[in-house]
Design a protein around this motif. Sequence first.
Motif: not given
Length: 149
Positions: A94-102
């Motif tokens: 989930x955190x990886x997806x957030x950082x990916x979106x950034x």
Amino acid sequence: MKEVTIDYALRATWQAVARMYNEEAKNFDSTMAVGFTLLSIDPKTGTPSTALGPKMGMEATSLSRILKSMEKKGLILRKPNPDDGRGVLIYLTEMGLEKRNLSKSTVLQFNEAIRQEVDQEKILNFFEVTETINKLIADKKLFSKNISN
């Protein structure tokens, strides 16, 4: 003043871009390499670890270090590949997806800023030139192996 060579212009520009991305990534406790890796992992189906290196143009040892640090930070998970018992799939947390979106937002912002300043025709010419350079390198047509001193 001496003429600037193509390789110098490419290298200097890429170093400036990399520095810019690393400075921006620092604001999110990350690096350009981590952001690039996040963008290279399929957010829905994961990506085989063996496919990441070639996809990113990186050596396995460099990529291995990045993946280890990403796993420690909770950005990715490694799971056995159900289609290949020897392989591993890399998934975003989930955190990886957030950082990916950034990361994706940052790349899109950079691209939009360039497109605002440079005519579309010049951008198409730029891509044509880089494609030609990559093809010449891939086809090994840049240097003759039979050069004698």
